[in-house]
Motif scaffolding. Structure first.
Motif, PDB file in Angstrom:
ATOM      1  N   ALA A 162       0.833  -1.212   0.000  1.00 51.64           N
ATOM      2  CA  ALA A 162       0.000   0.000   0.000  1.00 51.64           C
ATOM      3  C   ALA A 162       0.863   1.255   0.000  1.00 51.64           C
ATOM      4  O   ALA A 162       1.856   1.337   0.733  1.00 51.64           O
ATOM      5  CB  ALA A 162      -0.916  -0.003   1.217  1.00 51.64           C
ATOM      6  N   ARG A 189      -7.231  -6.017  -2.571  1.00 50.39           N
ATOM      7  CA  ARG A 189      -6.415  -5.288  -3.560  1.00 50.39           C
ATOM      8  C   ARG A 189      -5.542  -6.235  -4.381  1.00 50.39           C
ATOM      9  O   ARG A 189      -5.074  -5.868  -5.457  1.00 50.39           O
ATOM     10  CB  ARG A 189      -5.561  -4.220  -2.855  1.00 50.39           C
ATOM     11  CG  ARG A 189      -6.387  -3.160  -2.103  1.00 50.39           C
ATOM     12  CD  ARG A 189      -5.477  -2.066  -1.539  1.00 50.39           C
ATOM     13  NE  ARG A 189      -4.355  -2.661  -0.846  1.00 50.39           N
ATOM     14  CZ  ARG A 189      -4.003  -2.432   0.409  1.00 50.39           C
ATOM     15  NH1 ARG A 189      -4.674  -1.552   1.152  1.00 50.39           N
ATOM     16  NH2 ARG A 189      -2.976  -3.038   0.937  1.00 50.39           N
ATOM     17  N   ASP A 230       5.136  -1.443   6.131  1.00 55.61           N
ATOM     18  CA  ASP A 230       3.863  -1.944   6.657  1.00 55.61           C
ATOM     19  C   ASP A 230       4.035  -2.318   8.133  1.00 55.61           C
ATOM     20  O   ASP A 230       4.827  -1.698   8.819  1.00 55.61           O
ATOM     21  CB  ASP A 230       3.382  -3.137   5.814  1.00 55.61           C
ATOM     22  CG  ASP A 230       2.621  -2.666   4.570  1.00 55.61           C
ATOM     23  OD1 ASP A 230       2.308  -1.468   4.476  1.00 55.61           O
ATOM     24  OD2 ASP A 230       2.339  -3.505   3.707  1.00 55.61           O
ATOM     25  N   LYS A 274     -10.758  -0.645  11.161  1.00 55.66           N
ATOM     26  CA  LYS A 274     -12.018  -1.147  10.604  1.00 55.66           C
ATOM     27  C   LYS A 274     -13.198  -0.457  11.267  1.00 55.66           C
ATOM     28  O   LYS A 274     -13.151  -0.142  12.443  1.00 55.66           O
ATOM     29  CB  LYS A 274     -12.142  -2.647  10.860  1.00 55.66           C
ATOM     30  CG  LYS A 274     -11.052  -3.495  10.246  1.00 55.66           C
ATOM     31  CD  LYS A 274     -11.307  -4.968  10.541  1.00 55.66           C
ATOM     32  CE  LYS A 274     -10.178  -5.864  10.067  1.00 55.66           C
ATOM     33  NZ  LYS A 274      -8.918  -5.711  10.791  1.00 55.66           N
ATOM     34  N   ARG A 292     -12.365 -16.477   9.313  1.00 55.89           N
ATOM     35  CA  ARG A 292     -12.178 -15.751   8.044  1.00 55.89           C
ATOM     36  C   ARG A 292     -12.148 -16.717   6.858  1.00 55.89           C
ATOM     37  O   ARG A 292     -12.653 -16.396   5.782  1.00 55.89           O
ATOM     38  CB  ARG A 292     -10.897 -14.942   8.098  1.00 55.89           C
ATOM     39  CG  ARG A 292     -11.021 -13.747   9.037  1.00 55.89           C
ATOM     40  CD  ARG A 292      -9.715 -13.024   9.105  1.00 55.89           C
ATOM     41  NE  ARG A 292      -9.838 -11.762   9.803  1.00 55.89           N
ATOM     42  CZ  ARG A 292      -9.002 -10.751   9.628  1.00 55.89           C
ATOM     43  NH1 ARG A 292      -7.993 -10.873   8.781  1.00 55.89           N
ATOM     44  NH2 ARG A 292      -9.160  -9.648  10.300  1.00 55.89           N
ATOM     45  N   TYR A 326      -4.168   1.257   4.577  1.00 52.31           N
ATOM     46  CA  TYR A 326      -5.401   0.847   5.285  1.00 52.31           C
ATOM     47  C   TYR A 326      -5.006   0.558   6.730  1.00 52.31           C
ATOM     48  O   TYR A 326      -4.088  -0.227   6.969  1.00 52.31           O
ATOM     49  CB  TYR A 326      -5.948  -0.394   4.576  1.00 52.31           C
ATOM     50  CG  TYR A 326      -6.659  -1.435   5.412  1.00 52.31           C
ATOM     51  CD1 TYR A 326      -7.750  -1.102   6.213  1.00 52.31           C
ATOM     52  CD2 TYR A 326      -6.251  -2.768   5.371  1.00 52.31           C
ATOM     53  CE1 TYR A 326      -8.410  -2.082   6.957  1.00 52.31           C
ATOM     54  CE2 TYR A 326      -6.909  -3.753   6.099  1.00 52.31           C
ATOM     55  CZ  TYR A 326      -7.982  -3.406   6.901  1.00 52.31           C
ATOM     56  OH  TYR A 326      -8.617  -4.371   7.618  1.00 52.31           O
ATOM     57  N   SER A 378      -9.010 -11.028   4.424  1.00 51.98           N
ATOM     58  CA  SER A 378      -8.081 -10.041   4.968  1.00 51.98           C
ATOM     59  C   SER A 378      -8.305  -8.771   4.152  1.00 51.98           C
ATOM     60  O   SER A 378      -8.387  -8.851   2.917  1.00 51.98           O
ATOM     61  CB  SER A 378      -6.647 -10.551   4.802  1.00 51.98           C
ATOM     62  OG  SER A 378      -5.724  -9.637   5.359  1.00 51.98           O
ATOM     63  N   GLY A 379      -8.413  -7.625   4.825  1.00 54.77           N
ATOM     64  CA  GLY A 379      -8.743  -6.403   4.107  1.00 54.77           C
ATOM     65  C   GLY A 379      -7.852  -6.174   2.899  1.00 54.77           C
ATOM     66  O   GLY A 379      -8.329  -5.988   1.767  1.00 54.77           O
ATOM     67  N   SER A 380      -6.542  -6.226   3.118  1.00 54.55           N
ATOM     68  CA  SER A 380      -5.601  -5.922   2.032  1.00 54.55           C
ATOM     69  C   SER A 380      -5.690  -6.941   0.893  1.00 54.55           C
ATOM     70  O   SER A 380      -5.224  -6.665  -0.217  1.00 54.55           O
ATOM     71  CB  SER A 380      -4.175  -5.847   2.573  1.00 54.55           C
ATOM     72  OG  SER A 380      -3.861  -7.021   3.278  1.00 54.55           O
ATOM     73  N   THR A 400      -4.327  -7.117  12.517  1.00 57.74           N
ATOM     74  CA  THR A 400      -5.730  -7.134  12.946  1.00 57.74           C
ATOM     75  C   THR A 400      -5.872  -6.588  14.363  1.00 57.74           C
ATOM     76  O   THR A 400      -6.708  -5.716  14.628  1.00 57.74           O
ATOM     77  CB  THR A 400      -6.286  -8.566  12.872  1.00 57.74           C
ATOM     78  OG1 THR A 400      -6.012  -9.063  11.568  1.00 57.74           O
ATOM     79  CG2 THR A 400      -7.763  -8.617  13.165  1.00 57.74           C
TER      80      THR A 400
END
Ligand code: DP6
Length: 398
Positions: free
Chosen positions: A19, A159, A303, A26, A78, A23, A154-156, A210
């Protein structure tokens, strides 16, 4: 009697991403809905990738998963979300069509391997969930809404479902239907762009993303300010820099956003420190290198770990790698220090050496992976590359 095909298997690969607008945080933990939009560069799978095989057979008794050869708990929430969502989309697609596709009642076996260190801040969960979702989608014949499903792993990961330059719109809806990834530009858009991963540590990170971002949302007022008042403007600016191939703007914004993300970590209580002394030395080195040339020739981003990711252009790779070798001489494995795209040795000028103004710290950087912008997930057609044998068990398992 015609023998039924015992096992249907698909193998795919998926990329990691890094990124440049981060991000972090949440607004919905279960659906993984972020408090701000983010933007990333998909890294080339020739250097870093996850490979996953998913197979179904009527002989399988239960869903099972192996990561890097070791069986893991398939009940992980998840993982269950991704499996459930793909099966739901498959069911939706099939209602109305006559099904020659694979039976949804059959159990699935999944094997996945990374060709880079897991959980070392190298976006392994992004590649892992992107690969899982893409492979299951291929198996069950699902085509749409895939970034929404990967996001729930997982959010990332949402992408990593696309190649090139990718934005993840935070969305507004409580059900997450508008929290999706979208390509800003394809991987061919900026061919001179290069990415160097400076591996400072391949250890597992101390605070997982997380948990870290949860504490940040609860305690950091800087994070709230960032999400509401800083990121929206930065997203628009970053899209513009990418479209115009403006490295000066791209590099500066990338560094500022990484620094602000780590500032929100320090503003979290108790504080989270992902950077270490070597990370900070790299930051100083990048700024001195750029100051020497009077422009932004290299940019860093970090990151949730101490490893640096450096963006630069093709014409600067050899020189900047020589700078890294000068300041962080490899302690062992001299020949394994450089991985990925080829790098040529160059002599550094005396002016540059004195401008760097740093004593060498041997061994602080373990190795460098040189890579570039790459495409999204791919299907592997060669059955030899399947990770599950005809018995449905991993070929690699010990
Ligand atoms: C610092 O996507 O790993 O890499 O959604 O909880 O699985 P979860 O978190 P994750 O967080 C990534 C955080 C980051 C920034 C980024 O990739 O945008």
């Amino acid at each position: 009697m015609a023998a039924e095909k015992p096992l249907v298997a698909i193998t795919c690969t998926a990329p990691t991403n890094i990124a440049v607008i981060k991000y972090w945080g949440k607004r919905d933990e279960k659906l993984i809905l972020p408090i701000n939009s983010s933007l990333s560069v998909t890294l080339h799978q020739n250097q870093l990738k996850t490979t996953t095989t998913a197979a179904i057979s009527r002989d399988f008794k239960e869903d099972r998963i192996w990561l890097n050869g070791k069986e893991e708990d398939v009940g992980h929430p998840r993982l269950q979300s991704c499996l459930r969502e793909i099966r739901r989309l498959a069911r939706k697609r099939r209602s109305g069509s006559d099904g020659e596709s694979v039976p949804l009642s059959y159990k699935v076996h999944i094997a996945s391997v990374n060709d880079f260190p897991t959980a070392a801040g190298l976006a392994s969960s992004a590649a892992g969930y992107a690969c899982l979702v893409y492979t299951l989608a291929q198996l069950y014949g699902v085509e749409n809404e895939l970034s929404e499903v990967a996001r729930q792993g997982s959010g990332s990961a949402c992408r990593s479902m696309l190649g090139g330059f990718v934005q993840w719109h935070m969305g507004e809806r409580p059900d997450g239907k508008d929290s999706i990834a979208q390509q800003v530009a394809p991987e061919s858009h900026w061919p001179e762009l290069r990415v160097l991963i400076l591996v400072v540590s391949a250890e597992r990170k101390l605070v997982a993303s997380t948990a870290g971002m949860q504490t940040s949302v609860e305690t950091s007022s800087l994070l709230k300010f960032r999400a509401e008042s800083v990121v929206p403007g930065r997203m628009a600016e970053m899209v513009q820099c990418i479209k115009e191939q403006d490295f000066e703007g791209f590099g500066q914004l990338t560094m500022k956003d990484s620094n602000q993300f780590h500032a929100t970590c320090l503003d979290t209580f108790p504080p989270i420190c992902y950077l270490n002394d070597t990370s900070r030395q790299i930051i100083g080195l990048v700024h001195r290198f750029n100051a020497h040339y009077g422009k932004t020739k290299v940019a860093y981003t970090f990151d949730a770990g101490p490893n640096a990711v450096i963006f630069t252009l093709e014409d600067t790779v050899n020189e900047f790698v020589a700078v890294i070798k000068q300041i962080f001489p490899p302690e062992m494995n001299g020949d394994k220090f450089l991985k990925g795209l080829p790098v040529e040795p160059v002599e550094l000028s005396e002016e540059l050496k004195s401008a760097l103004a740093m004593e060498p710290s041997p061994g602080q950087i373990k190795y460098i992976i040189t890579t570039q912008v790459g495409p999204g997930p791919q299907v592997l057609e060669d059955p030899q590359q399947q990770l599950l044998g005809s018995d449905g068990l991993p070929k690699l398992a010990s």
